[in-house]
Design a protein around this motif. Structure first.
Motif, PDB file in Angstrom:
ATOM      1  N   PHE A   1       0.823  -1.219   0.000  1.00  0.00           N
ATOM      2  CA  PHE A   1       0.000   0.000   0.000  1.00  0.00           C
ATOM      3  C   PHE A   1       0.860   1.274   0.000  1.00  0.00           C
ATOM      4  CE2 PHE A   1      -2.656  -3.169   2.409  1.00  0.00           C
ATOM      5  CZ  PHE A   1      -3.693  -3.279   1.484  1.00  0.00           C
ATOM      6  N   PRO A   2       1.412   1.670  -1.143  1.00  0.00           N
ATOM      7  CA  PRO A   2       2.180   2.920  -1.158  1.00  0.00           C
ATOM      8  C   PRO A   2       1.245   4.128  -1.028  1.00  0.00           C
ATOM      9  CG  PRO A   2       1.901   2.093  -3.384  1.00  0.00           C
ATOM     10  CD  PRO A   2       1.282   1.067  -2.476  1.00  0.00           C
ATOM     11  N   THR A   3       1.762   5.242  -0.505  1.00  0.00           N
ATOM     12  CA  THR A   3       0.886   6.419  -0.310  1.00  0.00           C
ATOM     13  C   THR A   3       0.756   7.259  -1.583  1.00  0.00           C
ATOM     14  OG1 THR A   3       2.798   7.582   0.539  1.00  0.00           O
ATOM     15  CG2 THR A   3       1.292   6.646   2.171  1.00  0.00           C
ATOM     16  N   VAL A   4       1.645   7.041  -2.534  1.00  0.00           N
ATOM     17  CA  VAL A   4       1.631   7.853  -3.759  1.00  0.00           C
ATOM     18  C   VAL A   4       0.297   7.672  -4.519  1.00  0.00           C
ATOM     19  CG1 VAL A   4       2.825   6.024  -5.058  1.00  0.00           C
ATOM     20  CG2 VAL A   4       3.003   8.335  -5.840  1.00  0.00           C
ATOM     21  N   LEU A   5      -0.153   8.765  -5.152  1.00  0.00           N
ATOM     22  CA  LEU A   5      -1.403   8.689  -5.923  1.00  0.00           C
ATOM     23  C   LEU A   5      -1.102   8.001  -7.261  1.00  0.00           C
ATOM     24  CD1 LEU A   5      -2.697  12.324  -5.205  1.00  0.00           C
ATOM     25  CD2 LEU A   5      -3.233  10.221  -3.960  1.00  0.00           C
ATOM     26  N   TRP A   6      -2.093   7.278  -7.795  1.00  0.00           N
ATOM     27  CA  TRP A   6      -1.819   6.430  -8.963  1.00  0.00           C
ATOM     28  C   TRP A   6      -1.088   7.141 -10.124  1.00  0.00           C
ATOM     29  CZ3 TRP A   6      -0.694   1.865 -10.547  1.00  0.00           C
ATOM     30  CH2 TRP A   6      -0.692   1.607 -11.917  1.00  0.00           C
ATOM     31  N   PRO A   7      -1.528   8.355 -10.563  1.00  0.00           N
ATOM     32  CA  PRO A   7      -0.823   8.944 -11.724  1.00  0.00           C
ATOM     33  C   PRO A   7       0.655   9.230 -11.453  1.00  0.00           C
ATOM     34  CG  PRO A   7      -2.959   9.977 -11.437  1.00  0.00           C
ATOM     35  CD  PRO A   7      -2.718   9.155 -10.193  1.00  0.00           C
TER      36      PRO A   7
END
Ligand SMILES: CC(C)=CCC/C(C)=C/CC/C(C)=C/COP(=O)(O)OP(=O)(O)O
Length: 245
Positions: free
Chosen positions: A214-220
């Motif tokens: 579960f990385p915190t980065v947003l998908w784009p």
């Protein structure tokens, strides 16, 4: 040897990577853009990542593109997503054919607009003989729906005398699931971006022993560097499948 080649030669590469692409709307909002622009950026990212993923030795990628619950989103957004799926399938068809990628769309097709449904059939037909690279796209999919349809199919087979109740086991069930787990492996790694830590009705049966990342980065913003980080994390996991090792 480049980073991608090094990874590809690592025997601990996930064979099947499942992705819940989350955070498109928040990504757009942060930039003062509309939701549709977030989804467009998400779709571009998706194809770049799929190419990297196949290049590094993964042979099956599954994407949760539209959940059954997503029909509850504002009408404009649903329309925009359906139009985006259509645009992407049309634009990417030459790439699927050039790189011999087999496309399988899973989910309940009944509510999908007719033009998109027709296009999906066309893409699946054109790519069905390819082996080695599978892209599974879940549209109007839910894990509970998948398990229910598999149970109904098994019950019908018992009713029609094709199998006995005693024949129902995990292998029989997996053949009925829309992912056809007997043909494609169960996911080794599931990535959900944007910091949300739940499966949200995606692969309920299939992810029994999947490693969840579960990385915190947003998908784009989930690019090659972020994918390499995910792989490093995955390769350090000790997969025990409930056994002692
Ligand atoms: C080939 C193909 C089918 C391509 C299209 C894939 C694509 C871009 C799907 C959008 C899926 C979606 C609802 C993302 C979640 O972001 P969100 O709106 O939930 O973001 P938020 O969590 O910030 O609200």
């Amino acid at each position: 040897m480049g980073e991608k080649e090094k990874r590809a030669s690592n025997r601990k590469m996930p064979k099947h990577v499942a992705v819940i692409l989350d955070g498109n709307r928040r990504w757009a909002e942060k930039r003062g853009l509309g939701t549709s622009e977030g989804h467009e950026a998400g779709a571009r990212r998706l194809l770049e990542n799929a190419k990297d993923c196949f290049a590094m030795g993964t042979n099956t990628i599954s994407l949760f593109a539209f959940s059954t619950e997503n029909w509850e989103r504002p009408e404009d957004e649903v329309k925009c997503l359906m139009a985006l799926f259509e645009k992407q399938f049309r634009a990417e068809m030459p790439f699927f054919q050039r790189d011999k990628i087999k496309i399988l769309v899973i989910g309940n097709r009944a509510k999908i607009p007719e033009s998109l449904r027709g296009l999906i059939e066309e893409v699946e037909e054109a790519t069905k003989s390819y082996e080695g690279k599978n892209l599974i796209i879940a549209i109007d999919y839910s894990g509970r729906f998948d398990i229910l349809q598999a149970c109904k199919s098994l019950a019908t087979k018992v009713k029609d005398g094709l199998i006995q109740v005693e024949d129902i086991n995990e292998e029989a069930m997996e053949k009925e699931l829309l992912t056809k787990c007997s043909e494609f492996p169960n996911p080794d790694l599931l990535i959900r971006t944007s910091g949300e830590q739940r499966i949200s009705n995606f692969f309920l049966w299939q992810s029994a022993y999947t490693e969840l990342y579960f990385p915190t980065v947003l998908w784009p913003d989930f690019g090659e560097a972020e994918y390499l980080e995910a792989l490093t994390w995955y390769q350090q996991r000790q997969r025990r499948f409930g056994r002692r090792v």
